[in-house]
Design an enzyme around this catalytic site. Structure first.
Site, mmCIF file in Angstrom:
data_model
loop_
_atom_site.group_PDB
_atom_site.id
_atom_site.type_symbol
_atom_site.label_atom_id
_atom_site.label_comp_id
_atom_site.label_asym_id
_atom_site.label_seq_id
_atom_site.Cartn_x
_atom_site.Cartn_y
_atom_site.Cartn_z
ATOM 1 N N ASP A 77 0.914 -1.398 0.093
ATOM 2 C CA ASP A 77 0.587 0.292 -0.426
ATOM 3 C C ASP A 77 1.006 1.755 0.219
ATOM 4 O O ASP A 77 2.064 1.520 0.892
ATOM 5 C CB ASP A 77 -0.847 -0.063 1.077
ATOM 6 C CG ASP A 77 -2.292 -0.297 0.984
ATOM 7 O OD1 ASP A 77 -2.275 -1.889 -0.084
ATOM 8 O OD2 ASP A 77 -2.807 -1.204 2.359
ATOM 9 N N SER A 81 -8.775 5.382 -4.723
ATOM 10 C CA SER A 81 -7.732 4.583 -4.854
ATOM 11 C C SER A 81 -7.414 3.900 -6.411
ATOM 12 O O SER A 81 -8.410 3.917 -7.280
ATOM 13 C CB SER A 81 -8.371 3.561 -4.071
ATOM 14 O OG SER A 81 -8.653 3.029 -3.020
ATOM 15 N N ASN A 109 -4.959 -8.232 5.454
ATOM 16 C CA ASN A 109 -5.645 -7.258 6.973
ATOM 17 C C ASN A 109 -6.137 -8.413 7.683
ATOM 18 O O ASN A 109 -5.911 -8.508 8.810
ATOM 19 C CB ASN A 109 -6.495 -6.268 6.318
ATOM 20 C CG ASN A 109 -5.263 -5.386 5.332
ATOM 21 O OD1 ASN A 109 -4.578 -4.428 5.592
ATOM 22 N ND2 ASN A 109 -5.468 -4.329 4.888
ATOM 23 N N GLY A 148 -3.797 -5.074 1.406
ATOM 24 C CA GLY A 148 -4.467 -6.107 0.736
ATOM 25 C C GLY A 148 -5.562 -6.559 2.013
ATOM 26 O O GLY A 148 -5.311 -6.537 3.168
ATOM 27 N N ASP A 168 -12.319 -3.928 7.112
ATOM 28 C CA ASP A 168 -11.222 -4.729 7.461
ATOM 29 C C ASP A 168 -10.714 -5.220 8.839
ATOM 30 O O ASP A 168 -10.859 -6.766 8.914
ATOM 31 C CB ASP A 168 -9.250 -5.191 6.312
ATOM 32 C CG ASP A 168 -9.562 -4.737 5.110
ATOM 33 O OD1 ASP A 168 -11.185 -4.660 3.740
ATOM 34 O OD2 ASP A 168 -8.945 -4.315 4.374
ATOM 35 N N GLU A 215 -21.141 6.721 11.680
ATOM 36 C CA GLU A 215 -22.212 6.678 12.117
ATOM 37 C C GLU A 215 -21.634 4.824 12.862
ATOM 38 O O GLU A 215 -23.342 4.994 13.273
ATOM 39 C CB GLU A 215 -23.370 6.660 10.544
ATOM 40 C CG GLU A 215 -22.920 7.933 10.380
ATOM 41 C CD GLU A 215 -23.175 9.189 10.931
ATOM 42 O OE1 GLU A 215 -24.374 9.313 12.215
ATOM 43 O OE2 GLU A 215 -22.707 10.596 11.635
ATOM 44 N N GLY A 216 -21.048 4.658 12.880
ATOM 45 C CA GLY A 216 -21.326 3.129 12.983
ATOM 46 C C GLY A 216 -22.149 1.722 12.448
ATOM 47 O O GLY A 216 -21.704 2.180 10.962
ATOM 48 N N PHE A 253 -5.087 0.263 -8.318
ATOM 49 C CA PHE A 253 -5.354 -1.176 -7.930
ATOM 50 C C PHE A 253 -4.438 -1.582 -8.875
ATOM 51 O O PHE A 253 -5.152 -1.779 -10.207
ATOM 52 C CB PHE A 253 -6.036 -1.083 -6.526
ATOM 53 C CG PHE A 253 -4.985 -3.009 -6.088
ATOM 54 C CD1 PHE A 253 -5.134 -2.262 -5.352
ATOM 55 C CD2 PHE A 253 -5.600 -4.019 -6.974
ATOM 56 C CE1 PHE A 253 -4.895 -3.844 -4.770
ATOM 57 C CE2 PHE A 253 -5.382 -5.127 -6.486
ATOM 58 C CZ PHE A 253 -4.665 -5.250 -5.326
#
Length: 305
Positions: free
Chosen positions: A16, A110, A46, A42, A251, A222-223, A112
């Site tokens: 990363d 992101s 993770n 990854g 993750d 927000e949970g 990749f």
């Protein structure tokens, strides 16, 4: 056959590059990078690494380049006793690499590089390893390979959790439906769950009838919301910590949830513990930089809830 592992995570191991910027540039423009670090990541890795830190016996199936073997990252996995015997080693491609950029609003973009990840598609499902584990977590990775692994895991009557993550767009509606139908637990953030429902033209209840008995929707600060066939919707507040870097929060939540679920804890307890685990990870930059132990996560959970 004895069960030697608690969890096998299937999907990407990646290098990363985590960057922060004030704001994202428009097309054909540039923006200064405020900070940049090269860190271990990854989604599958993770989950395996954080799960191991929490006390689970974990294994990892990823496609990596030859340069990964005996690298600093590989040695870190060995130190955590993450089983990497079923790693897929590419002779021609390098280890997948993620470039993750976060702006000052906490939004992310992101990029990749799949590299060795292209080897997933034609690789053999590690049935013997699946037979030796309690649970199988399908993380971001090749949809075809994830589908094959989900089918085998279901045949072997293993607990299967699925988190398509940012690779959701790679799944056709038919392939997405197939993987979900072989899963017991579906994870996704609020954007991803909405996209899944829209893609399959289902609501939460009909999605659960398709296969997963439990759906967990995470909503950042927000949970989270836990939907299940047997209980009313459970809403769990997030444990707020100033987020240095949100990368890996999802993750770590999944690793925390699964670590408790396979031990028979209630859905509410699993979600609270997962929230505690993720609150540690966001405190530092990188997905595996601030992994809590079980005691760390339990104590923070007990203090907050």
């Amino acid at each position: 056959m004895s069960l030697k592992r608690d969890l096998i995570a299937i999907g990407h191991t990646a290098l990363d590059y985590i960057m922060t910027v004030d704001e994202f540039p428009q097309a054909n423009n540039s923006a200064p990078i405020e900070t940049m670090k090269n860190l271990n990541g990854g989604a599958a890795a993770n989950v395996a690494m954080i799960g191991a830190k929490l006390g689970m016996k974990t294994a990892l199936v990823s496609a990596v380049g030859k340069e990964f073997i005996d690298s600093h990252y590989h040695k870190a996995m060995n130190d955590m006793k993450v089983d990497t015997d079923d790693m897929i080693i590419s002779d021609n491609e390098n280890t997948p690499t993620a470039f993750v950029m976060t702006n000052n609003n906490g939004d992310q973009i992101s990029y990749f590089y799949w590299g060795a990840g292209k080897e997933f598609h034609d690789s053999k499902v590690p049935r013997e390893s699946i037979q030796k584990t309690k649970a199988v977590h399908l993380a971001t990775g090749d949809p075809h390979f994830n589908c094959k692994c989900g089918i085998v895991a279901k045949e072997e009557e293993r607990l299967v959790s699925f988190d398509p993550g940012q690779d959701l767009g790679m799944y056709s509606p038919a392939k997405l439906k197939e993987v979900i139908s072989n899963s017991n637990i579906l994870f996704g953030n609020h954007h991803e769950i909405k996209r899944i429902l829209d893609s399959l033209k289902l609501d939460i209840n009909s999605l659960m009838e398709l296969g997963p008995e439990i759906i967990i929707k995470t909503c950042g600060k927000e949970g989270s919301f836990i939907y299940s066939l047997d209980e009313d919707t459970i809403e769990i507040d997030a444990i707020y910590r100033p987020a240095v870097d949100p990368t890996g929060a999802g993750d770590s939540y999944r690793a925390g949830f699964l670590s408790q679920f396979i031990n028979g804890e209630s859905l509410e307890y699993c979600a609270k513990f997962a929230s505690s685990v993720s609150s540690f990870v966001v405190e530092k930059q990188g997905c595996q930089t601030n992994m809590p132990s079980y005691d760390d996560a339990y104590n923070r959970m007990s203090e907050f809830y």
